[in-house]
Design an enzyme around this catalytic site. Structure first.
Site, short mmCIF file in Angstrom:
data_model
loop_
_atom_site.label_atom_id
_atom_site.label_comp_id
_atom_site.label_asym_id
_atom_site.label_seq_id
_atom_site.Cartn_x
_atom_site.Cartn_y
_atom_site.Cartn_z
N ASP A 143 -7.70 -5.11 -0.71
CA ASP A 143 -8.40 -6.20 -1.69
C ASP A 143 -7.94 -7.65 -1.46
OD1 ASP A 143 -7.98 -2.96 -3.58
OD2 ASP A 143 -9.49 -4.35 -4.11
N HIS A 198 0.79 -1.05 -0.06
CA HIS A 198 0.04 -0.26 0.21
C HIS A 198 1.08 0.93 0.14
CE1 HIS A 198 -2.70 2.93 1.53
NE2 HIS A 198 -3.66 1.88 0.28
C1 SDX Z 1 -5.98 0.23 -2.73
O1 SDX Z 1 -4.18 4.74 -2.46
C2 SDX Z 1 -6.16 3.98 -1.95
O2 SDX Z 1 -6.09 3.78 -0.50
C3 SDX Z 1 -5.78 2.21 -2.84
C4 SDX Z 1 -6.99 1.57 -1.55
C5 SDX Z 1 -8.44 1.83 -1.34
O3 SDX Z 1 -8.81 1.98 -0.79
O4 SDX Z 1 -8.04 3.00 -2.18
O5 SDX Z 1 -6.67 1.36 -0.70
C6 SDX Z 1 -6.95 0.76 -2.33
O6 SDX Z 1 -6.14 0.14 -4.19
C7 SDX Z 1 -4.81 -1.37 -2.40
C8 SDX Z 1 -3.93 -0.91 -3.20
C9 SDX Z 1 -4.65 -2.43 -4.35
N1 SDX Z 1 -3.48 -2.93 -4.98
C10 SDX Z 1 -2.80 -4.23 -4.61
O7 SDX Z 1 -3.21 -5.61 -4.60
C11 SDX Z 1 -1.83 -3.93 -5.96
C12 SDX Z 1 -0.58 -4.42 -5.76
N2 SDX Z 1 -0.19 -3.42 -4.87
C13 SDX Z 1 1.26 -3.01 -5.76
O8 SDX Z 1 1.11 -2.45 -6.95
C14 SDX Z 1 1.66 -1.72 -4.67
O9 SDX Z 1 1.71 -2.23 -3.09
C15 SDX Z 1 0.81 -0.74 -4.97
C16 SDX Z 1 0.18 -0.01 -6.26
C17 SDX Z 1 -0.36 -0.99 -3.57
C18 SDX Z 1 1.63 0.89 -3.83
O10 SDX Z 1 2.64 0.63 -4.60
P1 SDX Z 1 3.81 1.24 -4.27
O11 SDX Z 1 3.63 2.54 -2.83
O12 SDX Z 1 3.48 2.51 -5.43
O13 SDX Z 1 4.80 0.89 -4.12
P2 SDX Z 1 5.91 0.67 -5.27
O14 SDX Z 1 4.98 0.13 -6.32
O15 SDX Z 1 6.50 1.55 -5.23
O16 SDX Z 1 6.92 -0.97 -4.83
C19 SDX Z 1 7.68 -0.13 -3.79
C20 SDX Z 1 8.44 -1.90 -3.05
C21 SDX Z 1 8.89 -2.26 -4.31
O17 SDX Z 1 10.30 -2.88 -4.77
P3 SDX Z 1 11.58 -2.75 -5.12
O18 SDX Z 1 11.25 -2.37 -6.90
O19 SDX Z 1 11.66 -0.74 -4.40
O20 SDX Z 1 12.09 -3.96 -5.00
O21 SDX Z 1 7.46 -2.83 -3.30
C22 SDX Z 1 7.02 -3.91 -4.29
C23 SDX Z 1 7.90 -3.42 -5.47
O22 SDX Z 1 8.23 -4.33 -6.57
N3 SDX Z 1 5.70 -3.96 -4.23
C24 SDX Z 1 4.85 -5.06 -4.18
C25 SDX Z 1 4.28 -5.29 -4.41
N4 SDX Z 1 4.19 -4.58 -3.77
C26 SDX Z 1 5.01 -3.32 -3.45
N5 SDX Z 1 5.54 -6.72 -4.42
C27 SDX Z 1 5.24 -8.01 -4.17
N6 SDX Z 1 3.53 -7.82 -4.94
C28 SDX Z 1 3.12 -6.52 -4.79
N7 SDX Z 1 1.90 -6.78 -4.24
#
Ligand code: SDX
Length: 371
Positions: free
Chosen positions: A307, A256
């Protein structure tokens, strides 16, 4: 600003919901309390009026929502013309909301009273649109809402054509409360940017639906169910998760942008998912989910978000998997509308700057001198 977004940048003030130290409150009320004690209609009232309703105020809101839930025939007839086996229900929802605006005489009337009336009509019709399409694509006629059912029960009644069990209504009510608002998430920010130009409510909600549809936002719950189905059994979880991580692929439902220790909503949905296995007699989806959480979090310190467990909850309630995100949208419409009211009240265009990283100033090159 970093490449992945406006981390930590404050785009606006708001008094609707807050996330502080991984605690989520709606207008100062902790969602842990609201999830246990409130109805979704109470939360709608709280988000729109910034106070909990009295008994009379709640009754009036419930009556208004029930009175405006039925869809106009032209919306139902238009849904029947979509490519039913191909079109995604979020596309249908986005299109139907936009069409509702075309039929609303006061769509472009910009005053508080008209905007509140439109909010009631929109909030009431969101579940009816999702339910109607879920039935139409199965060759079934839409089911009209009942005046004697609350919002959560009516939503399920319109989808299934039969009155839901109490435990199903309890689960839907909790899920609607937990998804109602969440500070400045991508779809809420989209709604605010849109109406900050003084565009209409239908444009704001249509834009927000478009943003929520994405798999990194609201679309994640459908992707979680796809993952659970691919895994198929608890003994296959470890190899599946480790393989995904080795390939640097994201596991949907985890991580998140704001929460670091954990999404406070996940525990309620996890609990509900476990409770619903008693109804369905199908513990495997909950058990697989728990094993995925254990395996993933032992490799990456990224807790489940809203989710992750909502997927097994909605599956246990018998919804088609591509209806999961529309259910999120039905709930989040209450938050989007609250933020739209607030944006209209503070009446300022939202226009951030970009940090320019392109080429510096250069002269025009005539066509015959270009290489
Ligand atoms: C919702 O914003 C809100 O409030 C949204 C929400 C709401 O109520 O409205 O809470 C609802 O959208 C929840 C999120 C649902 N999405 C997912 O579950 C998709 C999977 N999650 C990721 O895509 C990610 O965690 C995000 C998009 C939710 C957040 O992404 P960030 O903060 O931009 O983090 P990032 O993508 O820059 O990742 C940081 C690191 C990376 O690793 P490195 O490149 O630094 O090595 O963490 C890793 C990412 O690869 N990472 C994950 C991951 N989420 C982050 N690795 C594996 N699986 C994941 N889910």
């Amino acid at each position: 600003m970093t490449a992945s977004g406006l981390e930590g940048v404050v785009a606006t003030t708001s008094s609707i919901s807050s996330i502080i130290d991984d605690t989520l409150t709606y207008v100062g009320y902790n969602i842990d309390d609201l999830t246990v004690h409130a109805s979704f209609e109470e939360v709608i009232y709280l988000l729109w009026h910034l106070e909990l309703p009295t008994k009379e105020q709640l009754q009036e809101l419930k009556q208004q929502l029930a009175d405006h839930m039925e869809l106009p025939p032209e919306i139902i007839e238009s849904m029947k013309k979509y490519p039913l086996d191909k079109v995604h229900p979020m596309t249908v929802l986005r299109t139907a909301v936009s069409s509702l605006g075309a039929f609303d005489d006061e769509a472009d009337v910009m005053n508080e009273e008209a905007n509140y009336r439109k909010a009631i009509r929109l909030q009431a019709k969101m579940p009816a649109i999702v339910a109607a399409f879920a039935r139409i694509r199965k060759g079934l006629e839409p089911v009209a809402p009942r005046k004697d059912l609350g919002f959560a029960a009516n939503f399920m009644y319109m989808i299934k054509g039969e009155e839901p069990a109490d435990i199903e209504v309890e689960a839907m009510n909790k899920a609607l409360i937990l998804h109602a608002d969440h500070e400045l998430n991508a779809s809420t920010f989209t709604a605010r940017v849109c109406v900050a130009t003084l565009s209409d409510i239908y444009s704001g909600i249509t834009a927000a639906i478009g943003a929520l549809k994405g798999p990194l936002h609201g679309g994640a719950n459908e992707q979680v169910m796809k993952m659970l189905t691919e895994i198929g059994s608890v003994d296959k979880v470890e190899s599946y998760v480790k393989d995904k991580l080795e390939k640097k692929e994201k596991i949907m439902g985890f991580g998140h942008r704001v929460y670091r220790k954990g999404d406070p909503r996940a525990k309620h949905l996890k609990e509900m998912s476990k409770k619903l296995t008693e109804l369905t007699g199908e513990p495997e989806w909950y058990n697989i989910s728990v094993k995925v959480e254990e395996t993933f979090t032992s490799e990456k310190p990224l807790p489940p978000n809203v989710d992750f467990y909502s997927a097994s909850v909605y599956h246990s309630l018998g919804f088609d998997h591509d209806i999961f995100t529309p259910i999120f949208a039905v709930s989040r419409t209450s938050g989007w509308l609250a933020h739209i009211f607030e944006q209209y009240a503070n009446n300022r265009l939202i226009r951030p700057r970009a940090e320019y990283t392109g080429p510096s100033m250069r002269s025009y090159i005539p066509m015959d001198e270009r290489k």
